[in-house]
Design a protein around this motif. Structure first.
Motif, mmCIF file in Angstrom:
data_model
loop_
_atom_site.group_PDB
_atom_site.id
_atom_site.type_symbol
_atom_site.label_atom_id
_atom_site.label_comp_id
_atom_site.label_asym_id
_atom_site.label_seq_id
_atom_site.Cartn_x
_atom_site.Cartn_y
_atom_site.Cartn_z
ATOM 1 N N LEU A 13 -3.602 9.768 -7.979
ATOM 2 C CA LEU A 13 -4.161 9.382 -6.687
ATOM 3 C C LEU A 13 -5.604 9.859 -6.522
ATOM 4 C CD1 LEU A 13 -3.437 7.860 -4.133
ATOM 5 C CD2 LEU A 13 -2.663 9.998 -3.129
ATOM 6 N N GLN A 14 -5.948 11.007 -7.081
ATOM 7 C CA GLN A 14 -7.295 11.559 -6.900
ATOM 8 C C GLN A 14 -8.263 11.171 -8.022
ATOM 9 O OE1 GLN A 14 -7.944 12.929 -4.013
ATOM 10 N NE2 GLN A 14 -5.783 12.683 -3.475
ATOM 11 N N THR A 15 -7.820 10.384 -8.979
ATOM 12 C CA THR A 15 -8.704 9.950 -10.067
ATOM 13 C C THR A 15 -9.459 8.684 -9.665
ATOM 14 O OG1 THR A 15 -7.019 8.533 -11.086
ATOM 15 C CG2 THR A 15 -7.052 10.857 -11.745
ATOM 16 N N ASN A 16 -10.529 8.381 -10.392
ATOM 17 C CA ASN A 16 -11.280 7.149 -10.122
ATOM 18 C C ASN A 16 -10.386 5.920 -10.257
ATOM 19 O OD1 ASN A 16 -13.708 8.430 -9.612
ATOM 20 N ND2 ASN A 16 -14.378 8.347 -11.746
ATOM 21 N N TYR A 17 -9.514 5.944 -11.254
ATOM 22 C CA TYR A 17 -8.585 4.832 -11.484
ATOM 23 C C TYR A 17 -7.630 4.669 -10.305
ATOM 24 C CZ TYR A 17 -4.814 2.198 -13.830
ATOM 25 O OH TYR A 17 -3.863 1.270 -14.167
ATOM 26 N N GLY A 18 -7.042 5.780 -9.882
ATOM 27 C CA GLY A 18 -6.106 5.738 -8.760
ATOM 28 C C GLY A 18 -6.788 5.343 -7.462
ATOM 29 N N GLN A 19 -8.008 5.837 -7.230
ATOM 30 C CA GLN A 19 -8.730 5.499 -6.012
ATOM 31 C C GLN A 19 -9.093 4.020 -5.969
ATOM 32 O OE1 GLN A 19 -12.067 8.195 -5.976
ATOM 33 N NE2 GLN A 19 -10.882 9.870 -5.106
ATOM 34 N N THR A 20 -9.414 3.450 -7.125
ATOM 35 C CA THR A 20 -9.755 2.024 -7.183
ATOM 36 C C THR A 20 -8.524 1.167 -6.876
ATOM 37 O OG1 THR A 20 -11.397 2.545 -8.890
ATOM 38 C CG2 THR A 20 -10.842 0.232 -8.581
ATOM 39 N N ILE A 21 -7.378 1.548 -7.444
ATOM 40 C CA ILE A 21 -6.134 0.832 -7.123
ATOM 41 C C ILE A 21 -5.803 0.996 -5.642
ATOM 42 C CG2 ILE A 21 -3.639 0.780 -7.513
ATOM 43 C CD1 ILE A 21 -4.143 1.528 -10.397
ATOM 44 N N LEU A 22 -5.988 2.210 -5.114
ATOM 45 C CA LEU A 22 -5.707 2.489 -3.708
ATOM 46 C C LEU A 22 -6.540 1.604 -2.791
ATOM 47 C CD1 LEU A 22 -4.497 4.256 -1.405
ATOM 48 C CD2 LEU A 22 -6.418 5.807 -1.749
ATOM 49 N N LEU A 23 -7.827 1.507 -3.072
ATOM 50 C CA LEU A 23 -8.710 0.725 -2.215
ATOM 51 C C LEU A 23 -8.427 -0.775 -2.348
ATOM 52 C CD1 LEU A 23 -10.843 1.272 -0.148
ATOM 53 C CD2 LEU A 23 -12.591 1.157 -1.926
ATOM 54 N N THR A 24 -8.092 -1.216 -3.549
ATOM 55 C CA THR A 24 -7.689 -2.625 -3.734
ATOM 56 C C THR A 24 -6.449 -2.924 -2.903
ATOM 57 O OG1 THR A 24 -8.516 -2.536 -6.018
ATOM 58 C CG2 THR A 24 -7.082 -4.379 -5.444
ATOM 59 N N LEU A 82 0.818 -1.213 0.000
ATOM 60 C CA LEU A 82 0.000 0.000 0.000
ATOM 61 C C LEU A 82 0.851 1.262 0.000
ATOM 62 C CD1 LEU A 82 -2.780 1.379 0.253
ATOM 63 C CD2 LEU A 82 -2.585 1.107 2.735
ATOM 64 N N GLY A 83 1.869 1.311 0.869
ATOM 65 C CA GLY A 83 2.695 2.517 0.969
ATOM 66 C C GLY A 83 3.441 2.833 -0.307
ATOM 67 N N VAL A 84 4.015 1.817 -0.945
ATOM 68 C CA VAL A 84 4.757 2.017 -2.197
ATOM 69 C C VAL A 84 3.813 2.484 -3.305
ATOM 70 C CG1 VAL A 84 6.155 0.878 -3.973
ATOM 71 C CG2 VAL A 84 6.491 0.305 -1.562
ATOM 72 N N ILE A 85 2.625 1.880 -3.373
ATOM 73 C CA ILE A 85 1.670 2.224 -4.426
ATOM 74 C C ILE A 85 1.137 3.641 -4.244
ATOM 75 C CG2 ILE A 85 -0.657 1.694 -5.276
ATOM 76 C CD1 ILE A 85 0.064 -1.251 -5.048
ATOM 77 N N ILE A 86 0.907 4.055 -3.000
ATOM 78 C CA ILE A 86 0.450 5.430 -2.750
ATOM 79 C C ILE A 86 1.493 6.424 -3.256
ATOM 80 C CG2 ILE A 86 0.057 7.130 -0.914
ATOM 81 C CD1 ILE A 86 -1.337 4.877 0.644
ATOM 82 N N SER A 87 2.759 6.182 -2.938
ATOM 83 C CA SER A 87 3.824 7.074 -3.404
ATOM 84 C C SER A 87 3.879 7.115 -4.925
ATOM 85 C CB SER A 87 5.173 6.596 -2.851
ATOM 86 O OG SER A 87 5.170 6.588 -1.446
ATOM 87 N N LEU A 88 3.723 5.966 -5.559
ATOM 88 C CA LEU A 88 3.778 5.885 -7.013
ATOM 89 C C LEU A 88 2.610 6.631 -7.648
ATOM 90 C CD1 LEU A 88 5.214 4.696 -9.487
ATOM 91 C CD2 LEU A 88 3.811 2.650 -9.234
ATOM 92 N N LEU A 89 1.401 6.447 -7.113
ATOM 93 C CA LEU A 89 0.222 7.132 -7.657
ATOM 94 C C LEU A 89 0.325 8.647 -7.471
ATOM 95 C CD1 LEU A 89 -2.632 4.712 -6.472
ATOM 96 C CD2 LEU A 89 -1.738 4.978 -8.792
ATOM 97 N N LYS A 90 0.931 9.074 -6.361
ATOM 98 C CA LYS A 90 1.155 10.506 -6.148
ATOM 99 C C LYS A 90 2.107 11.066 -7.201
ATOM 100 C CE LYS A 90 0.350 10.937 -1.160
ATOM 101 N NZ LYS A 90 0.985 11.165 0.175
#
Length: 395
Positions: A157-168, A144-152
């Motif tokens: 991170l604030q797109t529907n795509y990024g939020q779906t990956i974040l929640l997964t 989770l931590g690595v993916i959050i940094s990558l999406l940022k």
């Protein structure tokens, strides 16, 4: 010669913390100098630990105090992971035309879990890895931590795509944590701990209810010399970690719930910044570098059974997430679905504490732990690069 080795060992133990902190300081400078900032910080710190540890120069030999700081590092890392969850994503949308990532992400994780069970069964039946449940937990984890940094970094991170990956990814951190706690209790025959597991959730809810009212009051009386929000954060961490350990649960589950409670209290942005500064400025780098220091690749590569696990677990980490493609394709198209299946294969944050629990319970050997750690490191090196290439191709 013997006395020299003894004296050298004592000196290395006494100065290990200084060596590790210096390594933490120069690691980002080295990655910047050679233009490899794309590498996740956790991976560069583990690699630095390998260089100065048992595999490389062997100049850092962590004593009990360094190991204690490293243990605090993993607790704070998981705490910050709990704080990264956006709970608004879990709220049902009144307007049915507005996309909610909850359904897609939950379906995505369930497919990951199904694939993890399938792959673990194959390894168990072939005798390659005999602990079926531990393999399922390992394959279903997501960093989770690595993916959050990558999406940022890529602005998703604030797109529907990024939020779906974040929640997964959040499902891929929380559910394996609970499963690990239950499995650890069963292995130690602390069956009462399984029944007591809801207690830790009840305590988290009580703490949330208790501090929800007075947290607003903190702003009125807080000052630079009190830092009440930080004091509250550490109170939550140690309270829930202590209760988790007392009922036989894993400490990292208590840390994750503490982060979730802190997030639900809606702290100010600078509170999260201060906690991240404390964690990523001191405790977390010590944990990752110490992990690399303790990783003995020289011994690992003399054990061919363990070496065989590196490509097997690497493929399993990737294949267990590949099925996410079919869930994301309906909503985001082929390229973004491929990107989601690749980026969710990134796994390191939770793998390390899982392996530590496995070693403590004598479910896996040190050589097996090293091989699986190396496979997880490779996912963090390869998957973000492939994800960025897919996004560039789409653009």
């Amino acid at each position: 010669m013997l006395y020299y080795q003894i004296i050298k060992g004592i000196i290395m133990e006494k100065f290990s913390l200084i060596i590790i902190l210096f390594a933490a300081l120069i690691t980002p400078l080295i990655t910047a100098r050679f233009h490899i900032q794309r590498m996740p910080t956790a991976i560069s710190e583990i690699l630095m630990g390998i260089v100065i540890g048992k595999t490389g120069l062997n100049i850092a030999r962590p004593d009990t105090s360094v190991q204690y700081i490293a243990n605090l590092g993993v607790i704070i890392l998981i705490f910050l992971g709990g704080m990264e969850i956006d709970f608004s994503l879990l709220e049902p949308k009144k307007d049915k035309t507005i996309y909610s990532p909850l359904g897609t992400s939950f379906t995505g994780f369930m497919t990951i879990l199904f694939m993890s069970i399938l792959l673990s069964g194959v390894l168990y039946l072939t005798g390659i890895f005999t602990d079926f449940v531990l393999a399922v937990i390992l394959f279903s984890t997501i960093a989770l931590g690595v993916i959050i940094s990558l999406l940022k970094e890529v602005g998703l991170l604030q797109t529907n795509y990024g939020q779906t990956i974040l929640l997964t990814s959040a499902f891929g951190e929380f559910i394996p944590l609970v499963a690990l706690t239950i499995y650890s209790a069963v292995q130690q025959r602390h069956y009462i701990s399984v029944l007591g597991l809801p207690v830790i959730f009840i305590i988290a809810i009580i703490l949330l209810h208790r501090f929800n009212r007075i947290y607003v009051f903190f702003d009125k009386i807080d000052k630079a010399t009190t830092q009440l929000d930080i004091r509250l954060a550490f109170f939550l961490i140690f309270t829930l970690v202590t209760f988790a350990e007392q009922i036989g649960a894993e400490s990292i589950l208590g840390a994750f719930l503490a982060g979730a409670v802190m997030k639900l209290l809606k702290p100010k942005p600078d509170t999260e910044d201060k906690l991240s500064s404390i964690g990523y400025g001191f405790f977390i780098p010590v944990f990752f570098i110490t992990t690399g220091v303790n990783l003995n690749l020289r011994t690992l590569f003399t054990n061919w059974d363990a070496v065989l696990l590196i490509p097997i677990f690497l493929m399993a980490f990737i294949l267990s997430k590949a099925i996410v493609y079919f869930v994301f394709r309906k909503r985001f198209g082929r390229r973004y679905a491929a990107g989601a299946s690749i980026v969710t294969a990134t796994t390191i944050t939770l793998v390390l504490p899982i392996l530590q629990v496995g070693r403590n319970l004598k479910l896996i050997s040190m050589a097996q732990s090293g091989a699986i750690t190396l496979a997880a490191i490779i996912t963090c090196l390869v998957c973000p690069i492939l994800f960025n290439k897919i996004l560039k191709t789409e653009e």
